[in-house]
Design an enzyme around this catalytic site. Sequence first.
Site, PDB file in Angstrom:
ATOM      1  N   CYS A 140       5.703  18.777   2.356  1.00  0.00           N
ATOM      2  CA  CYS A 140       6.708  17.955   1.660  1.00  0.00           C
ATOM      3  C   CYS A 140       6.878  18.512   0.254  1.00  0.00           C
ATOM      4  CB  CYS A 140       6.229  16.507   1.601  1.00  0.00           C
ATOM      5  SG  CYS A 140       7.308  15.451   0.616  1.00  0.00           S
ATOM      6  N   CYS A 146      10.989   2.723  -7.262  1.00  0.00           N
ATOM      7  CA  CYS A 146      10.425   4.075  -7.188  1.00  0.00           C
ATOM      8  C   CYS A 146       9.794   4.515  -8.499  1.00  0.00           C
ATOM      9  CB  CYS A 146      11.525   5.051  -6.806  1.00  0.00           C
ATOM     10  SG  CYS A 146      11.018   6.766  -6.952  1.00  0.00           S
ATOM     11  N   CYS A 175      13.635  12.108 -11.498  1.00  0.00           N
ATOM     12  CA  CYS A 175      14.800  11.856 -10.656  1.00  0.00           C
ATOM     13  C   CYS A 175      15.780  10.972 -11.411  1.00  0.00           C
ATOM     14  CB  CYS A 175      14.377  11.171  -9.354  1.00  0.00           C
ATOM     15  SG  CYS A 175      15.783  10.887  -8.249  1.00  0.00           S
ATOM     16  N   CYS A 211      16.287   4.441  -8.338  1.00  0.00           N
ATOM     17  CA  CYS A 211      15.960   3.400  -7.356  1.00  0.00           C
ATOM     18  C   CYS A 211      14.887   2.491  -7.966  1.00  0.00           C
ATOM     19  CB  CYS A 211      15.466   4.018  -6.055  1.00  0.00           C
ATOM     20  SG  CYS A 211      16.654   5.175  -5.359  1.00  0.00           S
ATOM     21  N   CYS A 226      11.250   9.744  -0.503  1.00  0.00           N
ATOM     22  CA  CYS A 226      11.107  10.319  -1.821  1.00  0.00           C
ATOM     23  C   CYS A 226      10.600   9.297  -2.820  1.00  0.00           C
ATOM     24  CB  CYS A 226      12.447  10.872  -2.290  1.00  0.00           C
ATOM     25  SG  CYS A 226      13.768   9.670  -2.194  1.00  0.00           S
ATOM     26  N   ASN A 261       4.638   0.624  -0.215  1.00  0.00           N
ATOM     27  CA  ASN A 261       3.313   0.638  -0.849  1.00  0.00           C
ATOM     28  C   ASN A 261       3.506   0.286  -2.316  1.00  0.00           C
ATOM     29  OD1 ASN A 261       1.592   1.453   1.278  1.00  0.00           O
ATOM     30  ND2 ASN A 261       2.401   3.525   1.096  1.00  0.00           N
ATOM     31  N   GLU A 304      16.195  14.039  -6.334  1.00  0.00           N
ATOM     32  CA  GLU A 304      17.269  13.877  -5.354  1.00  0.00           C
ATOM     33  C   GLU A 304      17.645  15.286  -4.873  1.00  0.00           C
ATOM     34  OE1 GLU A 304      19.061  11.888  -3.413  1.00  0.00           O
ATOM     35  OE2 GLU A 304      20.249  13.664  -2.957  1.00  0.00           O
ATOM     36  N   GLU A 332       4.464  17.758  -7.590  1.00  0.00           N
ATOM     37  CA  GLU A 332       3.491  17.539  -6.521  1.00  0.00           C
ATOM     38  C   GLU A 332       4.032  18.069  -5.214  1.00  0.00           C
ATOM     39  OE1 GLU A 332       3.156  13.499  -8.861  1.00  0.00           O
ATOM     40  OE2 GLU A 332       4.833  14.542  -7.973  1.00  0.00           O
TER      41      GLU A 332
HETATM   42  S1  SF4 Z   1      13.577   6.873  -4.312  1.00  0.00           S
HETATM   43 FE1  SF4 Z   1      14.120   9.074  -4.303  1.00  0.00          FE
HETATM   44  S2  SF4 Z   1      16.264   9.122  -4.988  1.00  0.00           S
HETATM   45 FE2  SF4 Z   1      15.430   7.103  -5.559  1.00  0.00          FE
HETATM   46  S3  SF4 Z   1      14.700   7.369  -7.674  1.00  0.00           S
HETATM   47 FE3  SF4 Z   1      12.972   7.767  -6.294  1.00  0.00          FE
HETATM   48  S4  SF4 Z   1      12.919   9.990  -6.001  1.00  0.00           S
HETATM   49 FE4  SF4 Z   1      14.960   9.421  -6.792  1.00  0.00          FE
END
Ligand code: SF4
Length: 351
Positions: free
Chosen positions: A104, A118, A111, A115, A336, A293, A161, A91
């Site tokens: 962006c 995420c 990734c 996290c 991210c 969010n 990342e 995206e």
């Molecule tokens: S927040 Fe960023 S670094 Fe962390 S898992 Fe998601 S995409 Fe990866």
Amino acid sequence: MKRRLLDLSPIELERALAERGAPGYRARQVWSWVIDRRAERFESMTDLPRALREELNESFEIFSTEIVARSVDDDGTTKLLLACRDGETIETVLMAEEHRRTVCVSTQVGCGMGCVFCASGLKGVVRNLTRGEILEQIVRERNQLPEGERVSHLVVMGMGESLANLDELLAALEVVCAPAPLGLGLSQRRVTISTVGLPDKMRKLAELDRRYHLAVSLHAATESLRDRLVPISHKVGLGAVIEASDRYFERTGRQVTFEYVLLGGVNDRADDARALADLMSRRSAHVNLIPYNPVAGLEFERPSEDAVNRFTAILRGRSVSVTVRKTKGRVIDAACGQLRRGTAAVESTLL
Ligand code: SF4
């Protein structure tokens, strides 16, 4: 298989065309048609001999991705869903705000940082994007703009990342920051690279004599909480991330921004704010707070307005430079962390 044109540098393209007997200036013509003049087909490069255009068409492709979905929000945010050759999707987002045109981009499919709040990291990392695939996202978004409008800012905050794919990213940025017509003419100062904090790569970036803006996704100010929210932190340690950030500032003179996603009841308490203020005190740094969010399937909640205000007030009370990210192109509101969240909306408008 055709070669991806944007995986080459202008010099490499010159060599490739020299092998076909074409003079060096032809490579510059081709490159500037794509980068500066928005050509998406060799056929439209009318000042090239027809035979060369045909040969190029047989050997190269200008874009290796296909736009499979496009959506435009009320606020002018344009999201593209691009399908790569191997079927993976990435995206990219363009935000229009007064005179700013900010793109962006993603640097990886998936990734590997994990996290916990995420959506992008749910399935781990699939692969790195090539320099051409990174550059292509920007060029494709730029080509959506009305003639004469340019991309003014770039944020590397999409999926992945950024520093885990540093070499390919740097190669793409060389073109982004080169002057027109062979580059997109962006100032290095208008490029923001987001990282979860990989100290070795941050130090490498610091030594490159570039002026990119670095945004470190901190999300917690104590070792134990960060270990919980950002699993990679176990390996690198919070102290090493802060040290590498300080080094970046020393070497580049560019103030580092620390991104902090506020998760309701998890890292938005007064104690968390005080810990962050302790970490930031006596540092030339900026904190960007990002109210979370919620993501379907993940347990985290948006913080209350009171919690956001309290957190901000504690930081300001300790003279920490702080902003709260406003809602603009909600898809990238959490650095991210939440780009993938927007995919469902994008997919609903499949072309
Ligand atoms: S927040 Fe960023 S670094 Fe962390 S898992 Fe998601 S995409 Fe990866």
